[in-house]
Design an enzyme around this catalytic site. Structure first.
Site, short mmCIF file in Angstrom:
data_model
loop_
_atom_site.label_atom_id
_atom_site.label_comp_id
_atom_site.label_asym_id
_atom_site.label_seq_id
_atom_site.Cartn_x
_atom_site.Cartn_y
_atom_site.Cartn_z
N LYS A 163 0.82 -1.22 0.00
CA LYS A 163 0.00 0.00 0.00
C LYS A 163 0.86 1.27 0.00
O LYS A 163 0.40 2.33 -0.41
CB LYS A 163 -0.98 -0.03 1.15
CG LYS A 163 -2.03 -1.12 0.93
CD LYS A 163 -3.14 -1.12 1.92
CE LYS A 163 -4.19 -2.15 1.54
NZ LYS A 163 -3.71 -3.55 1.52
C1 LIG Z 1 -4.30 -4.67 0.81
C2 LIG Z 1 -3.47 -5.90 0.66
C3 LIG Z 1 -3.78 -6.90 -0.29
C4 LIG Z 1 -5.00 -6.82 -1.18
O1 LIG Z 1 -4.87 -5.87 -2.20
P1 LIG Z 1 -6.15 -5.35 -3.01
O2 LIG Z 1 -5.65 -4.24 -3.85
O3 LIG Z 1 -7.11 -4.87 -1.94
O4 LIG Z 1 -6.69 -6.47 -3.78
C5 LIG Z 1 -2.94 -7.99 -0.41
N1 LIG Z 1 -1.85 -8.12 0.40
C6 LIG Z 1 -1.53 -7.19 1.33
C7 LIG Z 1 -0.33 -7.40 2.17
C8 LIG Z 1 -2.32 -6.05 1.50
O5 LIG Z 1 -1.98 -5.13 2.43
#
Ligand SMILES: *Cc1c(COP(=O)(O)O)cnc(C)c1O
Length: 497
Positions: free
Chosen positions: A113
């Protein structure tokens, strides 16, 4: 380039407007009118650039109302070695022949993120200036762990913004809690709620739409905005690393320019894999997009049957960032796959709201089958995969990434497809140290979080990220815990209103 809403094709706004608004007034998500093209020559040229410039190149196609100077101001601030531990920003590790891990977790909070939340504050403040919204931007976030911390790190000390994060007192991991309580920065606030994640989220939503609060902010030169993953300003930075990875592999001679690759993404809200879809339709040679879920497998069923049904049990798993039953960004994909049919999107998503279920048309089902494959695995299989990868390749991966590896292995067994493949690695193994260590060896269940981190470091080749190593010595700055009914008063008090 203008942006339409998935629920009203007539809506037409600039990227600066789409980013400051976050979501369209009638509830739809903003999508670019066209997907801009990228030729193989351009991809080749991108491979010669550093990451910040690769990002700027991709953004120049989507944020056409931004000047070059504005785009570079954003990318240079976000993607520098101040914020990321590796020079490449999005590092590629070679797992085994023809299989590459795209490590998206070398940012300040050790999860992917950061790739978007490091730049969103700059997009937001630049956009607000462009459309002459001369106001301080106040970000409110409800978090179950990862998003809140990544947003705090992104917005910390960014001029013209302040951020306040609410988390459920007993609903985040000890490490996540510590990460937030020790947050640095002069414009940040963190508060625990006596309640669960939904209580935090409902409180934040109520404050966002409270006219009394809105007017108060307005009179004092402030406005609310959201760092939520439905903001286009969070999606567009994710397209970059798929372009970047392809360009890099081609430059290194791992693939021939033009050769197709598969991409595997551990998926929750469908943002990350949708970014890969955009990269593909820009012109990055991608064969299959493989959508990996944990036991909350609503997306696996959807891609395989065309029926989206959230009426099912919710499970808490060892890959908590994928514990989701409503994948918001799917709406953008379906809008594209229906040929921008806003009426049909309104119909399906009102069904989702009222009945928790909708079924797409035969035409969309065919398109899904052509572009995507989907699979899922449970916690036991996730841990077994971490163990097996470690034994076989001396590589330690986190729980979310392990779900992707397992689903990819299943896909390969079922299809015999030998296409070279990029797996999105979404978190550092240290971020989910309890489950990762339990997968590597047994008998350490009683260790505290820090000892678990140290033990993984002894076993693994991967260094402890400094952001996590430093945590032990940081003072706690935020210890407020409030009743959920007091959230609004808390926001006003914090803002000095
Ligand atoms: C948020 C997240 C995901 C999922 O990603 P999306 O874009 O919501 O599909 C997968 N792995 C981790 C570690 C995350 O923080």
């Amino acid at each position: 380039m203008f942006y339409n809403s998935t629920r009203n094709s007539e809506v037409k706004v600039s990227s600066a407007e789409a980013i400051t608004q976050g979501i369209s007034a009638e509830g739809g998500l903003f999508v670019p009118e066209e997907i801009p093209a990228l030729t193989l020559d351009e991809i080749k040229a991108v491979g010669e650039m550093k990451y910040a410039d690769r990002a700027a190149y991709v953004f120049s196609k989507y944020l056409t109302d931004f000047t070059d100077a504005e785009i570079h101001y954003c990318t240079d601030n976000a993607y520098s070695d101040k914020n990321f531990e590796t020079e490449n920003i999005a590092e590629i590790a070679h797992l085994f022949s023809g299989t590459y891990m795209l490590e998206l977790w070398h940012g300040p909070t050790c999860a992917f993120k950061d790739m978007a939340l490091q730049i969103l504050p700059y997009f937001l403040t630049t956009s607000a200036k462009k459309i002459k919204l001369d106001k301080k931007i106040v970000i409110l976030v409800a978090t179950s762990g990862d998003t809140g911390k990544a947003a705090l790190e992104g917005f910390k000390d960014v001029e013209g913004t302040s951020i306040l994060v609410f988390y459920p007192e007993d609903g985040v991991s000890p490490m996540q809690k510590r990460q937030m309580k020790t947050q640095e920065g002069g414009n940040v606030g963190v508060c625990a709620i006596k309640g669960n994640f939904d209580d935090c989220q409902n409180g934040v939503k109520a404050i966002f739409t409270d006219n009394e609060v809105k007017n108060l902010l307005d009179e004092n030169g402030m406005m609310f905005s959201s760092a939520n993953s439905i903001n286009w300003g969070r999606l567009v930075p994710q397209i970059v690393y798929y372009v970047s990875a392809y360009a890099e592999l081609a430059k290194d001679g791992e693939i021939k320019l033009g050769e197709k690759i598969n991409v595997v993404v551990p998926t929750g809200n469908f943002g990350n894999i949708l970014a890969a879809y955009y990269a593909k339709h820009m012109g990055v040679p991608i064969n299959k997009l493989i959508c990996a879920s944990n036991i909350n497998n609503v997306l696996t069923d959807f891609i395989n049957t065309g029926v989206y049904d959230r009426n099912r049990q919710f499970y808490a798993t060892v890959s908590p960032s994928m514990d989701i039953l409503i994948s918001s960004n799917l709406e953008r994909l379906l809008y594209l796959m229906t040929g921008k049919n806003d009426a049909v999107i309104r119909e399906w998503f009102s069904k989702l709201a009222s009945e928790g279920r909708y079924e797409v048309s035969a035409d969309v089902k065919a398109k899904l089958a052509e572009e995507f494959c989907a699979g899922f695995c449970d916690d036991e299989q996730t841990k077994n995969t971490i163990h097996a990868i470690y034994e076989k390749y001396s590589y330690t991966c986190d729980t979310h990434t392990a779900v992707a590896v397992k689903v990819y292995n299943d896909y390969k067994d079922a299809t015999g497809d030998e296409t070279k493949t990029v797996i999105a690695s979404t978190a550092s193994p240290y971020k989910f140290s309890a489950a990762v260590l339990a997968a590597l060896e047994s008998g350490n269940e009683d260790m505290d979080e820090y000892s678990k981190v140290d033990r993984i470091a002894q076993l693994s080749d991967i260094a402890v990220p400094s952001a996590l190593a430093d945590l032990k010595n940081k003072p706690e700055r935020f210890s407020d815990v409030i009743e959920k009914a007091d959230q609004k008063a808390y926001v006003l008090k914090t803002l000095g209103l």
